[in-house]
Design a protein around this motif. Structure first.
Motif, short mmCIF file in Angstrom:
data_model
loop_
_atom_site.label_atom_id
_atom_site.label_comp_id
_atom_site.label_asym_id
_atom_site.label_seq_id
_atom_site.Cartn_x
_atom_site.Cartn_y
_atom_site.Cartn_z
N ILE A 276 1.21 -1.30 -0.17
CA ILE A 276 -0.24 0.16 0.14
C ILE A 276 0.83 1.21 0.06
N ARG A 277 1.95 1.16 0.68
CA ARG A 277 3.09 2.20 1.08
C ARG A 277 3.07 2.61 -0.36
N ARG A 278 4.28 1.76 -1.04
CA ARG A 278 4.59 1.82 -2.44
C ARG A 278 3.43 2.39 -3.36
N ARG A 279 2.60 2.18 -2.92
CA ARG A 279 1.27 2.98 -4.39
C ARG A 279 1.41 4.08 -3.79
N VAL A 280 1.37 3.99 -2.36
CA VAL A 280 1.48 5.30 -2.41
C VAL A 280 2.29 6.14 -2.71
N LEU A 281 3.93 5.60 -2.61
CA LEU A 281 4.63 7.02 -3.62
C LEU A 281 4.67 6.98 -4.75
N LEU A 285 4.42 10.84 -6.01
CA LEU A 285 5.92 11.01 -7.00
C LEU A 285 5.12 11.77 -8.77
N ILE A 286 4.27 10.71 -9.81
CA ILE A 286 3.97 11.01 -10.39
C ILE A 286 3.41 12.62 -10.32
N GLU A 287 2.72 12.45 -9.08
CA GLU A 287 1.64 13.92 -9.18
C GLU A 287 2.70 15.06 -9.03
N GLY A 288 4.07 15.00 -9.11
CA GLY A 288 4.59 15.78 -8.22
C GLY A 288 5.65 16.18 -9.72
N GLY A 289 5.58 14.56 -11.18
CA GLY A 289 6.01 15.26 -12.08
C GLY A 289 6.95 14.53 -12.46
N ALA A 290 6.78 13.17 -11.88
CA ALA A 290 8.07 11.88 -11.77
C ALA A 290 7.84 11.13 -13.21
N LYS A 291 8.36 11.09 -14.16
CA LYS A 291 8.03 10.49 -15.04
C LYS A 291 8.59 9.03 -14.86
N ALA A 292 7.72 7.47 -15.63
CA ALA A 292 8.51 6.15 -15.57
C ALA A 292 8.89 5.60 -14.79
N VAL A 293 8.31 5.77 -13.46
CA VAL A 293 8.13 6.13 -12.00
C VAL A 293 8.87 4.31 -12.28
N THR A 294 10.08 4.11 -11.78
CA THR A 294 9.81 2.34 -11.80
C THR A 294 9.94 1.91 -10.09
N ASP A 295 10.02 -0.16 -9.97
CA ASP A 295 10.03 -0.56 -8.77
C ASP A 295 11.68 -0.29 -8.08
N LYS A 296 12.55 0.18 -8.76
CA LYS A 296 13.70 0.61 -7.89
C LYS A 296 13.31 2.42 -7.77
N HIS A 297 12.96 2.81 -8.17
CA HIS A 297 12.68 3.84 -8.25
C HIS A 297 11.73 3.80 -6.61
N LEU A 298 10.77 3.44 -6.61
CA LEU A 298 10.03 3.36 -5.78
C LEU A 298 10.50 2.87 -4.26
N ARG A 299 11.28 1.51 -4.36
CA ARG A 299 12.17 0.69 -3.64
C ARG A 299 12.77 1.40 -2.91
N GLN A 311 20.85 9.05 5.11
CA GLN A 311 20.82 8.92 3.74
C GLN A 311 20.60 10.57 3.14
N GLY A 312 20.98 10.36 1.64
CA GLY A 312 20.80 11.89 1.11
C GLY A 312 19.37 11.39 0.49
N GLY A 313 18.66 12.07 -0.25
CA GLY A 313 17.84 11.97 -1.33
C GLY A 313 18.11 10.94 -2.16
N VAL A 314 16.92 10.80 -3.43
CA VAL A 314 16.83 9.88 -4.08
C VAL A 314 16.40 10.24 -6.06
N ALA A 315 16.74 10.04 -6.86
CA ALA A 315 16.47 10.71 -7.90
C ALA A 315 16.14 9.77 -8.45
N VAL A 316 14.71 10.56 -9.02
CA VAL A 316 13.55 9.58 -9.79
C VAL A 316 13.30 10.47 -10.91
N GLY A 317 12.43 9.84 -11.99
CA GLY A 317 12.70 10.32 -13.40
C GLY A 317 12.16 11.80 -13.14
N GLY A 318 12.00 11.76 -14.49
CA GLY A 318 11.48 13.86 -14.14
C GLY A 318 12.73 15.14 -13.94
#
Length: 340
Positions: A276-281, A285-299, A311-318
């Motif tokens: 459920i949490r990863r569905r929320v994420l 992320l898509i709402e915030g402008g991420a593109k082509a969100v992958t399982d690697k991004h979500l995890r 740890q630092g931030g996580v870069a996601v597509g977008g």
């Protein structure tokens, strides 16, 4: 093709629902029932548009929709990728009018952009269809066989349940009434009506992965497993879609609870089940402008909640060229912002 050779009889008052008659063959009845059931669920009144390529599936869908819907507009997209594509589009428009569509509109598009020619053509096609549809849903001739290929492709790529759910019967404004109909039935309808569908050479080109799935992999699976594979894959997609819709609704409620402006509360998300949490994420992320969100991004983003070690931030597509969209954990919240 003319009315007498096609087996289609027009009503005297023009192409409106109930005034075009088709022969009562098995293929016609199957197609009409599928379209009627879809319309009852998603479009009980009003006209629809059909994405018509001139191939057997979209021609069969058009023929059935003209009889069952209040009105049908045919939308034909000319990608310009093959010699003679304009003539193919014109022939499809002519067939649509002969079948009884109230209009047939052709749009030439420029195919360019990332992702290779298949992806670029798809994006151009959907943009044009959205521009032409005049508020109507657009019906596609995707069949059970297309659904099976989609599920098998997602399975091979390990792209998760969302991909294995396949195509939706209705993903507003896109409709797919034929997901329970085999491809052989649409071809039989064309034969029954004397229609000569266009055979796209891309549909038999072995350099395309989906073509090899269709012509090599699925037939081999059918042989090895004793048949019924395509139907089983389509059933799997339907089952996963039902499950996924419930999980998505739960995730939507959790997303609302976790919102803190444009950020998310780590405390609220931390106790939720991972699925459920990863569905929320993903939705966030898509709402915030991420593109082509992958399982690697979500995890990776999920570890900001479940395995926080500073740890630092996580870069996601977008993001625009020269920028990155980055998810960070700050003061018990997840934030999302563009960074250089």
């Amino acid at each position: 093709m003319d009315r007498s050779s096609s087996g289609v009889t027009p009503g005297e008052s023009g192409p409106v629902a109930g005034q075009v008659r088709l022969p009562e063959t098995t293929s016609v009845l199957v197609l009409r029932q599928a379209v009627r059931a879809w319309l009852a669920l998603y479009r009980p009144a009003g006209a629809v548009a059909v994405a018509l390529s001139g191939g057997a599936d979209s021609l069969a869908l058009t023929a059935a929709a003209v009889v069952e819907a209040d009105g049908v507009d045919a939308l034909i997209i000319d990608h310009g990728l093959q010699r003679g594509s304009a003539a193919v589009a014109a022939e499809a428009a002519d067939a649509a009018r002969r079948l009884g569509c109230r209009s047939a509109r052709v749009r030439r598009v420029e195919v360019d952009g990332p992702g290779g020619p298949e992806a670029a053509a798809r994006h151009a096609r959907y943009r044009a269809l959205d521009d032409l549809r005049d508020g109507m849903p657009v019906l596609f001739g995707h069949t059970l066989d297309d659904q099976a290929e989609t599920v098998l492709l997602g399975l091979g790529r390990g792209s998760g349940q969302r991909s294995l759910r396949g195509m939706a019967a209705f993903d507003d404004p896109w409709g797919r009434p034929l997901l329970g109909v085999r491809r052989e039935i649409t071809r039989q309808l064309c034969r029954d009506l004397g229609l000569r569908p266009h055979e796209d050479p891309h549909n038999s080109a072995p350099e395309f992965t989906r073509v090899r799935l269709r012509t090599e992999v699925l037939p081999l699976l059918e042989e090895v497993l004793g048949g019924g594979v395509a139907s089983a894959l389509a059933r799997t997609a339907a089952q996963l879609r039902d499950d996924g819709e419930i999980l998505d609704s739960i995730a939507d409620r959790l997303l609302s609870e976790a919102r803190d402006g444009s950020s998310l509360s780590v405390e609220i998300l931390a106790t939720a089940p991972g699925a459920i949490r990863r569905r929320v994420l993903r939705a966030w992320l898509i709402e915030g402008g991420a593109k082509a969100v992958t399982d690697k991004h979500l995890r990776a983003v999920d570890t900001l909640i479940t395995d926080w070690r500073g740890q630092g931030g996580v870069a996601v597509g977008g993001g625009m060229p020269g920028t990155r969209l980055v998810a960070r954990r700050e003061h018990g919240r997840l934030t999302l912002a563009f960074a250089r």
